[in-house]
Design a protein around this motif. Structure first.
Motif, PDB file in Angstrom:
ATOM      1  N   LEU A  13       0.839  -1.197   0.000  1.00 15.15           N
ATOM      2  CA  LEU A  13       0.000   0.000   0.000  1.00 15.15           C
ATOM      3  C   LEU A  13       0.872   1.244   0.000  1.00 15.15           C
ATOM      4  CD1 LEU A  13      -2.984   0.959   0.208  1.00 15.15           C
ATOM      5  CD2 LEU A  13      -2.660   1.044   2.690  1.00 15.15           C
ATOM      6  N   THR A  14       0.463   2.236  -0.767  1.00 17.44           N
ATOM      7  CA  THR A  14       1.176   3.508  -0.840  1.00 17.44           C
ATOM      8  C   THR A  14       0.520   4.542   0.065  1.00 17.44           C
ATOM      9  OG1 THR A  14      -0.149   4.022  -2.786  1.00 17.44           O
ATOM     10  CG2 THR A  14       2.052   3.111  -3.163  1.00 17.44           C
ATOM     11  N   ASP A  15       1.174   5.698   0.226  1.00 18.85           N
ATOM     12  CA  ASP A  15       0.637   6.737   1.113  1.00 18.85           C
ATOM     13  C   ASP A  15      -0.733   7.210   0.649  1.00 18.85           C
ATOM     14  OD1 ASP A  15       2.881   6.588   2.672  1.00 18.85           O
ATOM     15  OD2 ASP A  15       3.915   8.228   1.645  1.00 18.85           O
ATOM     16  N   ASN A  16      -0.870   7.421  -0.657  1.00 17.39           N
ATOM     17  CA  ASN A  16      -2.138   7.832  -1.252  1.00 17.39           C
ATOM     18  C   ASN A  16      -2.516   6.823  -2.336  1.00 17.39           C
ATOM     19  OD1 ASN A  16      -2.269  10.552   0.107  1.00 17.39           O
ATOM     20  ND2 ASN A  16      -0.384  10.846  -1.069  1.00 17.39           N
ATOM     21  N   LEU A  17      -3.813   6.773  -2.648  1.00 14.86           N
ATOM     22  CA  LEU A  17      -4.300   5.873  -3.694  1.00 14.86           C
ATOM     23  C   LEU A  17      -5.123   6.652  -4.706  1.00 14.86           C
ATOM     24  CD1 LEU A  17      -5.677   2.606  -1.990  1.00 14.86           C
ATOM     25  CD2 LEU A  17      -3.712   2.799  -3.529  1.00 14.86           C
ATOM     26  N   LEU A  18      -4.903   6.373  -5.978  1.00 14.95           N
ATOM     27  CA  LEU A  18      -5.770   6.889  -7.028  1.00 14.95           C
ATOM     28  C   LEU A  18      -6.509   5.705  -7.635  1.00 14.95           C
ATOM     29  CD1 LEU A  18      -6.735   9.298  -8.727  1.00 14.95           C
ATOM     30  CD2 LEU A  18      -4.899   8.768 -10.354  1.00 14.95           C
ATOM     31  N   PRO A  51       3.226  11.094  -8.580  1.00 12.78           N
ATOM     32  CA  PRO A  51       2.556   9.966  -9.253  1.00 12.78           C
ATOM     33  C   PRO A  51       3.355   8.663  -9.144  1.00 12.78           C
ATOM     34  CG  PRO A  51       2.472  11.912 -10.627  1.00 12.78           C
ATOM     35  CD  PRO A  51       3.390  12.243  -9.488  1.00 12.78           C
ATOM     36  N   LYS A  52       4.684   8.773  -9.057  1.00 18.13           N
ATOM     37  CA  LYS A  52       5.510   7.577  -8.962  1.00 18.13           C
ATOM     38  C   LYS A  52       5.432   6.924  -7.588  1.00 18.13           C
ATOM     39  CE  LYS A  52       9.335   9.553 -10.494  1.00 18.13           C
ATOM     40  NZ  LYS A  52      10.731   9.663 -10.967  1.00 18.13           N
ATOM     41  N   ALA A  53       4.864   7.627  -6.614  1.00 18.53           N
ATOM     42  CA  ALA A  53       4.729   7.088  -5.258  1.00 18.53           C
ATOM     43  C   ALA A  53       3.264   6.917  -4.863  1.00 18.53           C
ATOM     44  CB  ALA A  53       5.440   8.007  -4.259  1.00 18.53           C
ATOM     45  N   THR A  54       2.368   7.031  -5.825  1.00 18.69           N
ATOM     46  CA  THR A  54       0.934   6.919  -5.568  1.00 18.69           C
ATOM     47  C   THR A  54       0.380   5.669  -6.244  1.00 18.69           C
ATOM     48  OG1 THR A  54       0.712   9.325  -5.477  1.00 18.69           O
ATOM     49  CG2 THR A  54      -1.308   8.055  -5.824  1.00 18.69           C
ATOM     50  N   GLY A  55      -0.172   4.777  -5.463  1.00 15.06           N
ATOM     51  CA  GLY A  55      -0.766   3.580  -6.033  1.00 15.06           C
ATOM     52  C   GLY A  55      -1.910   3.921  -6.969  1.00 15.06           C
ATOM     53  N   ILE A  56      -1.912   3.324  -8.137  1.00 15.81           N
ATOM     54  CA  ILE A  56      -2.945   3.591  -9.137  1.00 15.81           C
ATOM     55  C   ILE A  56      -3.619   2.262  -9.474  1.00 15.81           C
ATOM     56  CG2 ILE A  56      -3.467   4.535 -11.409  1.00 15.81           C
ATOM     57  CD1 ILE A  56      -0.770   6.036 -11.253  1.00 15.81           C
ATOM     58  N   GLY A  57      -4.909   2.198  -9.260  1.00 15.31           N
ATOM     59  CA  GLY A  57      -5.592   0.942  -9.509  1.00 15.31           C
ATOM     60  C   GLY A  57      -7.073   1.130  -9.714  1.00 15.31           C
ATOM     61  N   SER A  58      -7.770   0.022  -9.711  1.00 16.72           N
ATOM     62  CA  SER A  58      -9.208   0.038  -9.958  1.00 16.72           C
ATOM     63  C   SER A  58      -9.980  -0.245  -8.675  1.00 16.72           C
ATOM     64  CB  SER A  58      -9.575  -1.011 -11.023  1.00 16.72           C
ATOM     65  OG  SER A  58      -9.122  -2.292 -10.637  1.00 16.72           O
ATOM     66  N   THR A  59     -11.263   0.057  -8.708  1.00 17.53           N
ATOM     67  CA  THR A  59     -12.157  -0.284  -7.617  1.00 17.53           C
ATOM     68  C   THR A  59     -13.524  -0.588  -8.204  1.00 17.53           C
ATOM     69  OG1 THR A  59     -12.991   0.389  -5.437  1.00 17.53           O
ATOM     70  CG2 THR A  59     -12.989   2.067  -7.151  1.00 17.53           C
ATOM     71  N   PHE A 109     -12.452   8.942 -11.399  1.00 21.82           N
ATOM     72  CA  PHE A 109     -11.253   8.750 -10.592  1.00 21.82           C
ATOM     73  C   PHE A 109     -11.526   9.238  -9.170  1.00 21.82           C
ATOM     74  CE2 PHE A 109      -8.918   8.485 -14.628  1.00 21.82           C
ATOM     75  CZ  PHE A 109      -7.989   7.491 -14.328  1.00 21.82           C
ATOM     76  N   ILE A 110     -10.998   8.489  -8.197  1.00 18.02           N
ATOM     77  CA  ILE A 110     -11.155   8.842  -6.786  1.00 18.02           C
ATOM     78  C   ILE A 110      -9.777   8.846  -6.147  1.00 18.02           C
ATOM     79  CG2 ILE A 110     -12.144   8.161  -4.563  1.00 18.02           C
ATOM     80  CD1 ILE A 110     -14.302   6.640  -6.129  1.00 18.02           C
ATOM     81  N   LEU A 111      -9.425   9.935  -5.478  1.00 19.93           N
ATOM     82  CA  LEU A 111      -8.170  10.016  -4.741  1.00 19.93           C
ATOM     83  C   LEU A 111      -8.455   9.740  -3.265  1.00 19.93           C
ATOM     84  CD1 LEU A 111      -6.030  11.904  -2.939  1.00 19.93           C
ATOM     85  CD2 LEU A 111      -5.137  10.572  -4.854  1.00 19.93           C
ATOM     86  N   ILE A 112      -7.798   8.714  -2.698  1.00 18.22           N
ATOM     87  CA  ILE A 112      -7.925   8.385  -1.287  1.00 18.22           C
ATOM     88  C   ILE A 112      -6.702   8.954  -0.588  1.00 18.22           C
ATOM     89  CG2 ILE A 112      -8.359   6.580   0.402  1.00 18.22           C
ATOM     90  CD1 ILE A 112     -10.410   6.554  -1.815  1.00 18.22           C
ATOM     91  N   ARG A 113      -6.926   9.899   0.268  1.00 18.36           N
ATOM     92  CA  ARG A 113      -5.829  10.655   0.857  1.00 18.36           C
ATOM     93  C   ARG A 113      -5.266   9.988   2.114  1.00 18.36           C
ATOM     94  NH1 ARG A 113      -6.030  17.163   1.712  1.00 18.36           N
ATOM     95  NH2 ARG A 113      -3.834  17.455   2.344  1.00 18.36           N
ATOM     96  N   ASP A 114      -3.951   9.920   2.176  1.00 24.42           N
ATOM     97  CA  ASP A 114      -3.243   9.488   3.384  1.00 24.42           C
ATOM     98  C   ASP A 114      -3.754   8.135   3.884  1.00 24.42           C
ATOM     99  OD1 ASP A 114      -1.192  10.010   5.169  1.00 24.42           O
ATOM    100  OD2 ASP A 114      -2.514  10.911   6.652  1.00 24.42           O
ATOM    101  N   ILE A 115      -4.007   7.232   2.968  1.00 20.40           N
ATOM    102  CA  ILE A 115      -4.656   5.967   3.317  1.00 20.40           C
ATOM    103  C   ILE A 115      -3.764   5.093   4.196  1.00 20.40           C
ATOM    104  CG2 ILE A 115      -3.934   4.965   1.107  1.00 20.40           C
ATOM    105  CD1 ILE A 115      -7.029   4.027   3.180  1.00 20.40           C
ATOM    106  N   LYS A 116      -2.475   5.055   3.897  1.00 22.67           N
ATOM    107  CA  LYS A 116      -1.577   4.181   4.656  1.00 22.67           C
ATOM    108  C   LYS A 116      -1.518   4.590   6.122  1.00 22.67           C
ATOM    109  CE  LYS A 116       3.161   2.393   4.561  1.00 22.67           C
ATOM    110  NZ  LYS A 116       4.466   2.447   3.820  1.00 22.67           N
ATOM    111  N   ASN A 117      -1.338   5.867   6.379  1.00 19.94           N
ATOM    112  CA  ASN A 117      -1.274   6.335   7.768  1.00 19.94           C
ATOM    113  C   ASN A 117      -2.624   6.202   8.456  1.00 19.94           C
ATOM    114  OD1 ASN A 117       1.437   6.990   7.797  1.00 19.94           O
ATOM    115  ND2 ASN A 117       1.104   9.098   7.119  1.00 19.94           N
ATOM    116  N   SER A 118      -3.692   6.439   7.700  1.00 19.06           N
ATOM    117  CA  SER A 118      -5.032   6.330   8.291  1.00 19.06           C
ATOM    118  C   SER A 118      -5.299   4.919   8.797  1.00 19.06           C
ATOM    119  CB  SER A 118      -6.092   6.734   7.267  1.00 19.06           C
ATOM    120  OG  SER A 118      -5.966   8.092   6.907  1.00 19.06           O
ATOM    121  N   ILE A 119      -4.868   3.914   8.010  1.00 19.72           N
ATOM    122  CA  ILE A 119      -5.057   2.534   8.441  1.00 19.72           C
ATOM    123  C   ILE A 119      -4.159   2.215   9.623  1.00 19.72           C
ATOM    124  CG2 ILE A 119      -4.685   0.129   7.752  1.00 19.72           C
ATOM    125  CD1 ILE A 119      -5.636   0.891   4.965  1.00 19.72           C
ATOM    126  N   ALA A 120      -2.914   2.638   9.563  1.00 22.10           N
ATOM    127  CA  ALA A 120      -1.978   2.370  10.650  1.00 22.10           C
ATOM    128  C   ALA A 120      -2.422   3.032  11.951  1.00 22.10           C
ATOM    129  CB  ALA A 120      -0.579   2.847  10.270  1.00 22.10           C
TER     130      ALA A 120
END
Length: 751
Positions: free
Chosen positions: A530-535, A625-633, A695-706
């Motif tokens: 998981l990356t810090d942010n998700l697109l 963008p190189k540090a942001t996970g890009i995927g589908s939902t 497109f949906i940007l999920i902000r600070d997802i990694k820290n939010s889960i942790a």
């Protein structure tokens, strides 16, 4: 017939039901009295934590069949598996025909046998038994807990709390980890009265499902069967009700045990596995279902769900009205069916009857069917009847007492133990036909049709007795209660010789041997952390009230590729959202580029525009963008009803899925599957602010889960940016780590 309590109740001495809010002083509290349920005592004895609110369960044994065990063993093997720490039964009852895909099904079987030898397992060859009948006959026992990678893992009538889960949960047990859940509520099911002649277990089960599915009355709870009505039910009758509790969406089930259970276990040479189970003098149930068995009629569940229940008499009296309603409901799901064409001279005609599997193929059911067919005929060239004994010992007993001869003389087709009719790999009806089945489910396309390709048939669930009654009446829908039959009920003689001659028993005796791989058995692909942010791009937006696992990943021929994650993923949502796979692959290209250390926006000007908009959000000006996970939902209102199959989630992950978004999840097991494959199980309240292909940007997802945050900030990146909240609750520490690491395999490799 069925009465549901509105709140908790006390059960006194196993007989008197007292509402908790009655004001009557019983000298106890709900907190203390719930400890007197059978379920609580079994959970406590298997809990490895010191907290009965947060359970860490270790099971006594496990079971998988041949479209799940390869993936489970591959997952555990990649995570450090050395040997099976508990008895693990590998049955071959789903892809046992070996009729699709060349050698690949039998290759899976050889992998299973080699795994049983290498790690110390129990291997049941094809056609010997369906998974749940083998577990009833050989493994279930009073006070035990069993975990299975099949949703119908239910042995409550034998005193075993059994749970069906996705493969990740079984892999955890193989790695000596625990099954971690909040202590479930317990719903009492109080049975009274005695069923009418001709009423079978499917009739009772469908009546209960019809009363509790749509209102979520038992969802993720344990159903505990009590009451004096149990004593009149034979054990196989109880098993037939019990296995269908899965269709209520309960977590598990348990029954009181008595001399009939003792005799059943004694017949199977396992008297040591018996002990009396019953609630304490004052037991508290969070809810109570009261069922008067004497009032249950012959039932039918019309397409396309086991909860779409009517009495057969009610249906026959209102054919046009009810079938018009069912056709309309199907049309709302994009399914065009023509049930009213089955009305001929005012009567409903079916073309097929199937009695099979863990629900229908039991000895008691088939004995009653033999009595109905005796000296009669399947009296129509347009109607076929197939019976599938649930195990070879069952089939052997039917041969010895002459029942098989009655089936064959009547024109019924006798087959071997096989689950195929239940999930679309056997006895597929013709286009537009109506099939009556004593199996577990009648979801769209589950019997093998392909609505997306213009192939559609309809399945209705009925009890074996009414299917037999229909068969001797030329395919005209007939309740078994209309028949005047003397049921002979000959005693069952279990002969274990079949198993002794064919089953491989390797528990506690692993061999120094190698696994046997076929060309279709492929390791899981690498999964990113998981990356810090998700697109995320929404590649499927499903508005149906419920989305089944059969829609998420279909059964039938797709099952042949369950050992090949890449090939199987090509079938994802193929019968519900055919464009999903290509859309998801198009997004995955960006993620692959990112994982290779390249800039994904260089591939697509539209993706660059999306990131340019994201950079206008305060605090995200420097998003990389190189540090942001890009995927589908995918979005679905209520996904995951039905099968335990982990592939409903893993296939999304293989195609680059990072999350699901829903109003709620239909089952605990589907949500667990998402987590075990590193996908975030978001929920959303209120109006959904995004649409398909947004497109949906999920902000600070990694820290939010942790940091165990319940509310996650998200943004729809459209012509204008819309901020909204997603919810993420009830994650254990291990589940959080699993999502952060990207999947269960990554998590165990790290630890």
């Amino acid at each position: 017939m069925i009465k549901l309590s509105e709140a908790g109740v006390y059960l006194v001495n196993g007989k008197e039901i007292i509402p908790a809010d009655s004001g009557k002083n019983l000298g106890t509290t709900p907190e203390e009295a719930r400890k007197n349920t059978i379920a609580y005592s079994i959970l406590k004895s298997h809990n490895k934590s010191d907290n009965m609110e947060k359970l860490n369960i270790k099971f006594d044994c496990m079971a998988s069949h041949d479209i799940t065990y390869v993936g489970i063993i591959q997952t555990a093997r990649a995570s450090g598996l050395k040997k099976f720490p508990i008895p693990y039964v590998l049955t071959n009852c789903h892809n046992s025909l070996c009729a699709v895909g060349g050698t690949i099904n039998e290759d899976d079987h050889m992998f299973g046998l080699s795994a049983a030898k290498k790690y110390g397992g129990i291997y049941v060859p094809a056609h010997q038994a369906v998974i749940h009948q083998y577990m009833r006959e050989e493994m279930a026992g009073c006070g035990k807990m069993i975990l299975g990678s099949d949703s119908h893992t239910r042995y409550g009538a034998l005193g075993t709390m059994a749970i069906g889960e996705g493969g990740g949960e079984l892999a955890k047990q193989l790695l000596n980890k625990t099954y971690d859940i909040n202590c479930p509520e317990v719903v009492g099911v109080y049975l009274t009265g005695k069923p009418k002649k001709g009423i079978g277990p499917q009739d009772i089960a469908l009546a209960i499902i019809g009363a509790v599915f749509k209102n979520g009355y038992v969802k993720n709870r344990v159903m505990e069967f009590v009451g004096d009505g149990i004593s009149d039910l034979d054990v196989e009758f109880r098993n037939g009700i019990d296995v269908m509790t899965t269709e209520t969406t309960c977590l598990s089930s348990i029954w009181v045990t008595d001399d009939k259970v003792k005799n059943y276990l004694d017949t199977h040479s396992r008297i040591k596995d018996y002990k009396e189970l019953k609630p304490g003098n004052i037991a508290y149930y969070d809810r109570m279902i009261q069922v008067d068995l004497s009032e249950v009629e012959s039932m039918i569940a019309l397409p396309f769900h086991p909860s779409n229940v009517y009495t057969i008499k009610e249906l026959n009296a209102n054919l046009e009205e009810i079938l018009t309603k069912v056709e309309k409901e199907a049309a709302e799901q994009g399914l065009k069916i023509d049930l009213k064409s089955k009305i001929i001279d005012g009567k409903l005609h079916a073309e097929q009857g199937i009695i099979a599997g863990c629900a229908g193929g039991t000895y008691d059911n088939l004995m009653d069917v033999a009595d109905i067919l005796d000296n009669k005929a399947v009296s129509s060239h347009d109607f076929s009847l197939s019976v599938y004994p649930s195990s070879q010992p069952t089939a052997l007993s039917l041969v010895k007492n002459g029942s098989t001869a009655k089936f064959m003389a009547a024109g019924a087709i006798v087959r071997t133990a096989f689950c195929g009719p239940c999930f679309g790999a056997g006895d597929t009806p013709a286009n537009n036909q109506l099939s009556l089945r004593h199996t577990t489910r009648n979801f769209p396309s589950r019997e093998g049709s392909k609505p997306g390709e213009g192939q559609i048939s309809s399945v209705a669930l009925m009890d074996a007795r009414s299917i037999a009654a229909t068969a001797i009446n030329g395919g005209i829908l007939t309740p078994a209660t209309d028949l005047d039959i003397e049921y002979t009920k000959p005693e069952y003689k279990f002969d274990s010789t079949v198993y002794k001659n064919r089953v491989y028993y390797g528990y506690e005796h692993p061999l120094d041997s190698e696994l046997t791989f076929g060309p279709n058995i492929v390791d899981w692909p690498a999964m990113p952390k998981l990356t810090d942010n998700l697109l995320l791009k929404v590649t499927a937006f499903i508005k149906d009230p419920v989305t089944t696992t059969d829609e998420l990943i279909p059964s039938g021929e797709a099952s042949s590729f369950r050992s090949n994650p890449l090939k199987l993923a090509e079938f994802t949502l193929s019968r519900r959202v055919p464009e999903y796979v290509e859309k998801s692959k198009a997004v995955q290209i960006f993620e692959k580029e990112r994982e290779d250390g390249k800039d994904p926006v260089a591939l697509d000007i539209n993706l660059k525009k999306v990131f340019d908009k994201i950079k206008t959000i305060p605090g995200l000006e420097n998003i990389d963008p190189k540090a942001t996970g890009i995927g589908s939902t995918i979005y679905a209102n209520k996904p995951g009803d039905g099968s335990a199959r982990e592939q409903a989630a893993s296939c999304q992950k293989v195609l680059g899925g990072w999350a699901n978004i829903s109003k709620e999840y239909a089952t605990k097991r589907y949500r667990s599957n998402l987590i075990n494959w590193g996908m975030v199980p978001f929920t959303i309240e209120g109006e959904v602010p995004f649409e398909n292909e947004d497109f949906i940007l999920i902000r600070d997802i990694k820290n939010s889960i942790a940091e165990k945050k319940d509310t996650i900030k998200a943004y729809v990146i459209g012509d204008e940016i819309k901020e909204f909240d997603l919810t993420l609750t009830d994650l254990t520490d291990e589940e959080r780590e699993t999502i952060i690491e990207g999947c269960l395999i990554n998590y165990y490799k790290k630890s």
